[in-house]
Design a protein around this motif. Sequence first.
Motif, PDB file in Angstrom:
ATOM      1  N   PRO A   1      28.820  36.534  34.661  1.00 27.91           N
ATOM      2  CA  PRO A   1      29.473  36.014  33.459  1.00 27.91           C
ATOM      3  C   PRO A   1      29.344  36.935  32.248  1.00 27.91           C
ATOM      4  N   GLY A   2      28.209  37.597  32.106  1.00 30.24           N
ATOM      5  CA  GLY A   2      28.026  38.539  30.998  1.00 30.24           C
ATOM      6  C   GLY A   2      28.992  39.710  31.082  1.00 30.24           C
TER       7      GLY A   2
ATOM      8  N   ALA B   1      48.252  49.655  25.909  1.00 33.05           N
ATOM      9  CA  ALA B   1      48.694  49.449  27.293  1.00 33.05           C
ATOM     10  C   ALA B   1      47.501  49.330  28.242  1.00 33.05           C
ATOM     11  N   VAL B   2      46.457  50.103  28.008  1.00 29.45           N
ATOM     12  CA  VAL B   2      45.248  49.990  28.829  1.00 29.45           C
ATOM     13  C   VAL B   2      44.643  48.590  28.673  1.00 29.45           C
ATOM     14  N   GLY B   3      44.649  48.068  27.460  1.00 29.19           N
ATOM     15  CA  GLY B   3      44.159  46.713  27.241  1.00 29.19           C
ATOM     16  C   GLY B   3      44.962  45.681  28.006  1.00 29.19           C
ATOM     17  N   VAL B   4      46.279  45.840  28.044  1.00 30.05           N
ATOM     18  CA  VAL B   4      47.136  44.914  28.777  1.00 30.05           C
ATOM     19  C   VAL B   4      46.864  45.001  30.285  1.00 30.05           C
ATOM     20  N   VAL B   5      46.675  46.208  30.790  1.00 28.17           N
ATOM     21  CA  VAL B   5      46.357  46.376  32.212  1.00 28.17           C
ATOM     22  C   VAL B   5      45.015  45.721  32.538  1.00 28.17           C
ATOM     23  N   LEU B   6      44.059  45.829  31.631  1.00 25.63           N
ATOM     24  CA  LEU B   6      42.756  45.201  31.864  1.00 25.63           C
ATOM     25  C   LEU B   6      42.854  43.679  31.885  1.00 25.63           C
ATOM     26  N   ILE B   7      43.857  43.107  31.222  1.00 26.17           N
ATOM     27  CA  ILE B   7      44.066  41.663  31.328  1.00 26.17           C
ATOM     28  C   ILE B   7      44.377  41.295  32.773  1.00 26.17           C
ATOM     29  N   ALA B   8      45.208  42.091  33.427  1.00 28.45           N
ATOM     30  CA  ALA B   8      45.527  41.832  34.837  1.00 28.45           C
ATOM     31  C   ALA B   8      44.290  42.004  35.717  1.00 28.45           C
ATOM     32  N   VAL B   9      43.469  43.002  35.416  1.00 24.38           N
ATOM     33  CA  VAL B   9      42.241  43.214  36.179  1.00 24.38           C
ATOM     34  C   VAL B   9      41.309  42.023  35.989  1.00 24.38           C
ATOM     35  N   ARG B  10      41.174  41.557  34.751  1.00 25.17           N
ATOM     36  CA  ARG B  10      40.299  40.413  34.457  1.00 25.17           C
ATOM     37  C   ARG B  10      40.789  39.152  35.168  1.00 25.17           C
ATOM     38  N   ALA B  11      42.086  38.987  35.279  1.00 27.28           N
ATOM     39  CA  ALA B  11      42.634  37.801  35.938  1.00 27.28           C
ATOM     40  C   ALA B  11      42.275  37.763  37.422  1.00 27.28           C
ATOM     41  N   ARG B  12      42.072  38.917  38.025  1.00 24.79           N
ATOM     42  CA  ARG B  12      41.740  38.973  39.451  1.00 24.79           C
ATOM     43  C   ARG B  12      40.243  38.819  39.721  1.00 24.79           C
ATOM     44  N   LEU B  13      39.414  39.020  38.710  1.00 22.71           N
ATOM     45  CA  LEU B  13      37.970  38.899  38.894  1.00 22.71           C
ATOM     46  C   LEU B  13      37.563  37.432  38.883  1.00 22.71           C
ATOM     47  N   LYS B  14      36.598  37.108  39.703  1.00 23.05           N
ATOM     48  CA  LYS B  14      36.069  35.767  39.753  1.00 23.05           C
ATOM     49  C   LYS B  14      34.595  35.811  39.343  1.00 23.05           C
ATOM     50  N   ALA B  15      34.171  34.773  38.669  1.00 22.83           N
ATOM     51  CA  ALA B  15      32.769  34.702  38.236  1.00 22.83           C
ATOM     52  C   ALA B  15      31.880  34.335  39.412  1.00 22.83           C
ATOM     53  N   ASP B  16      30.643  34.818  39.374  1.00 23.67           N
ATOM     54  CA  ASP B  16      29.655  34.447  40.389  1.00 23.67           C
ATOM     55  C   ASP B  16      29.402  32.942  40.300  1.00 23.67           C
ATOM     56  N   PRO B  17      29.236  32.290  41.442  1.00 25.32           N
ATOM     57  CA  PRO B  17      28.911  30.861  41.398  1.00 25.32           C
ATOM     58  C   PRO B  17      27.527  30.650  40.793  1.00 25.32           C
ATOM     59  N   GLN B  18      27.386  29.637  39.978  1.00 23.46           N
ATOM     60  CA  GLN B  18      26.097  29.341  39.340  1.00 23.46           C
ATOM     61  C   GLN B  18      25.175  28.643  40.328  1.00 23.46           C
ATOM     62  N   GLY B  19      23.935  29.078  40.366  1.00 21.50           N
ATOM     63  CA  GLY B  19      22.930  28.431  41.212  1.00 21.50           C
ATOM     64  C   GLY B  19      23.023  28.913  42.581  1.00 21.50           C
TER      65      GLY B  19
END
Length: 69
Positions: free
Chosen positions: A4-5, A51-69
């Motif tokens: 998450p960090g 444009a790099v910032g916009v591309v990183l939005i797509a990268v962020r959308a594909r990342l999933k957070a680690d499950p808690q616990g």
Amino acid sequence: MAAPGTLQRLQKLIWVLIYGGLLTLVLGIATARTDASTGWVLMVGGGVVAAVGVVLIAVRARLKADPQG
């Protein structure tokens, strides 16, 4: 999976790149009136950074957070 960090830092970086790039692009437009070459450098650089910032939005959308616990 990402911590998450890490996702929070990525989100901050995305918005800094987008807003910083757009600000630089606008400064380039204003500068182009007096110095065309410097204005173009600022416009192109700002556009690329945003444009790099916009591309990183797509990268962020594909990342999933680690499950808690």
